[in-house]
Design an enzyme around this catalytic site. Sequence first.
Site, PDB file in Angstrom:
ATOM      1  CG  HIS A 293     -21.528 -34.945 -15.450  1.00 33.88           C
ATOM      2  ND1 HIS A 293     -20.653 -35.748 -14.767  1.00 33.88           N
ATOM      3  CD2 HIS A 293     -21.620 -33.806 -14.745  1.00 33.88           C
ATOM      4  CE1 HIS A 293     -20.248 -35.130 -13.681  1.00 33.88           C
ATOM      5  NE2 HIS A 293     -20.823 -33.936 -13.640  1.00 33.88           N
ATOM      6  CE  LYS A 480     -19.713 -50.325 -16.580  1.00 35.86           C
ATOM      7  NZ  LYS A 480     -18.975 -49.098 -16.544  1.00 35.86           N
ATOM      8  NE  ARG A 481     -29.355 -46.885 -12.804  1.00 33.28           N
ATOM      9  CZ  ARG A 481     -30.196 -45.926 -12.459  1.00 33.28           C
ATOM     10  NH1 ARG A 481     -29.865 -45.077 -11.490  1.00 33.28           N
ATOM     11  NH2 ARG A 481     -31.363 -45.810 -13.044  1.00 33.28           N
ATOM     12  CE  LYS A 486     -23.604 -46.461 -17.488  1.00 37.30           C
ATOM     13  NZ  LYS A 486     -22.238 -46.050 -17.066  1.00 37.30           N
ATOM     14  CB  THR A 588     -16.057 -42.889 -11.399  1.00 34.88           C
ATOM     15  OG1 THR A 588     -17.458 -43.177 -11.242  1.00 34.88           O
ATOM     16  CG2 THR A 588     -15.874 -41.439 -11.805  1.00 34.88           C
ATOM     17  CE  LYS A 592     -16.785 -45.763  -7.948  1.00 34.47           C
ATOM     18  NZ  LYS A 592     -18.250 -45.956  -8.139  1.00 34.47           N
TER      19      LYS A 592
END
Length: 744
Positions: A293, A480-481, A486, A588, A592
């Site tokens: 991952h 998101k986290r 990110k 992901t 969505k």
Amino acid sequence: MAAIAENWHKSKEKHNSKRRVHYFSAEYLLGRMITNNLNSLGILKEVIQLLEARGIDVNLFEAIEDIALGNGGLGRLAACFLDSAATHEIPLDGHGLRYKYGLFKQQIKDGEQHEVADDWQRFGTPWCKRRDDSTVEVTFADQKVIAVPYDMPIIGYMTDNISTLRLWQSEAVQEFDFQLFNNFEYEQAVSEKNKAENITRVLYPNENSYEGKRLRLKQQYFLCCAGITDIVRNFIKTYGNDFSRFAELNAIQLNDTHPTVAIPELIRILQDYNLPFDVAFEIARKTFSYTNHTIMSEALESWEVELFKSVIPNIYSIIVRINEKLNMVLETKSLDYEQIYRMQIIQDNRIVMANLATFVSSYVNGVAQIHTEILKKNVLKDWYAIYPERFQNKTNGITQRRFLSLCNPELTDFIAIILGSNDFIKDLSIVEGIKPFINDATAKEFATIKKQKKAQLADFIYKREGVKLSSEFIFDIQVKRLHEYKRQLMNALSILNIYYQIKDGALTDFTPTAFIFGAKAAPGYKRAKGIIKFINEVATTVNSDPLMQDLMRVVFVENYNLSYAERIMPAADVSEQISPAGTEASGTGNMKLMLNGAVTLGTYDGANIEIIQQAGFENNYIFGLRVEDIEKIKHNYNPKALYDSDSNIKRVMDSLINGAMQDTQDHSFTELYNSILYGTYWHRPDHHYILADFNSYMEAKLKANNDYKDWVEFSKKCLMNIASAGMFSSDRTIIQYAKELWHV
Ligand SMILES: *Cc1c(COP(=O)(O)O)cnc(C)c1O
């Protein structure tokens, strides 16, 4: 209920009759199950109507807690796979841990994150069945405990098939009898009970990072010992002691390296049944497959040998044996010393879990095309060189039952009317059929639905966060986290740049936008927490400026979780997917948002690339350096030069240190500023390329902002994204796993 029990029992027998799959994952981010189950049974609408008819508040389900036995994407993927496998009658069941406390609840006070325990079992868990007939004894060097399974039914959509998620809970070996003990023994007994229960007390709150903690290793072995013992026991009950058919009848999928000790554990148990090591090894190799991952070094697991030995010495011995076998294999290939060194399972006094998982498995897969290519070229290149046939790609997916049908019934009905059926709830590839119907009329209808979903979210956000949003605004969303890679900080800086440019007149004609963030930071991750505070400072600055009243709003929603996601995804116009190229394995959240008709404002990273391939460049906003570009610049990248020469960049960066924003007690804004401009002893300056991508990001963001003015054309882009989301169903993903990895 009786119908479910009967179907569940039948499904269990059926899963046992030919090759079956056991999904091993330390995390399952399940969310709320009740509404999802009613939807799967096809009775959600009826139940709601019945409740309404009796005057019962239909929002009563909102009071039910999320089941958050996972951190983020990895845990949600496991949950989507369970849903898709059950729906498509793939004989797959899950093994996981029944944490007493799931992912912490987030409170924001004065803009800063505080963590509160998630006591999700407070009111009991009637939907889980405790199975005292299937307990397993788990032995550590210093402790023996009992693993008690709790089975949860996973109800497929409009099918009789019901899968099982078996969650293991750690308990003391002996319940003690209060009457018999003197005071000393009483204390001793209580302490034993607590120590046993500690193993499944709490989910570790880290996503995409690794910490070598003793209790975490105990959790991992606890899951694997319980799961493997259970599988072997079940095999023997049906097929007897002849293990020659074990691999033919069982496939085990490892969701990242967290459950990798299942490999030596299976070998250990088979050896207890008198199988020679080499035979046990080969059975294990045929049984297991491993999903990687991440390629970020800080998230790759490796256990210190001394720690590992002090917890599970017998498993350590087996790993030594496996490493010896590896070296026998490597001797037969003509490899250089460096290569052999990199492939060692035990290396530098550490056990490298990815090497163990790759050596003893049938297949290794990445989770998006670019990610699998990077695995083959970098992280696992030595392995790819000798076992190319083991490497596969399986691009992640999401279940459209939860992320469309359940959370956006309005859009679901709209699509169903165009297509003349709702078969896409079971086969998402069919949504492509709306393409010929994308025109001004349908774009306007879509825009009406989007506005309705924005108004619903605005109501909810007003209740929860006290911030008023207008559904006339663009909803620009990053949920998101919280992680440096990110780049939520880049987003916050871009918002501040827009704000300053509107104020000084450099930017006119800005389409009103609500910027919405949601994210939890790992409790020990200081920079991430600093970024949350910074976003909230930007929000305060913007929201309290009367000039911004009709132009901009910034909101950081408290406690972003799955149920919040289900409200946010349908309301998004712009999906922020802005990690530097080569860092996000797949993502992901991006899928969505796409499925709910948002355009992607994103980099050439993870599954964004495939999203664009499907939906077209012209319908999305892609910016920034690509992997090859970063390769080229990384050795002489000088962010300080960009700061010195670009007044916009300088202005937003300076907001971190000039007192414009209220820094945290421990000066995290200053620390962030320095980490970008000067780096620290453990990383280069701006190692996530925020300044390198900044202008390209601004340009793409403002292009999207301007394009929105023609909202009918913009809505057509949104519809093109929905129509192109077919391949991002986890149904497609799980069917590929079934055919290409598990051969079931
Ligand atoms: C989908 C999801 C994630 C993963 O989001 P990414 O943007 O892929 O990192 C994390 N948390 C929740 C609650 C989710 O639903």
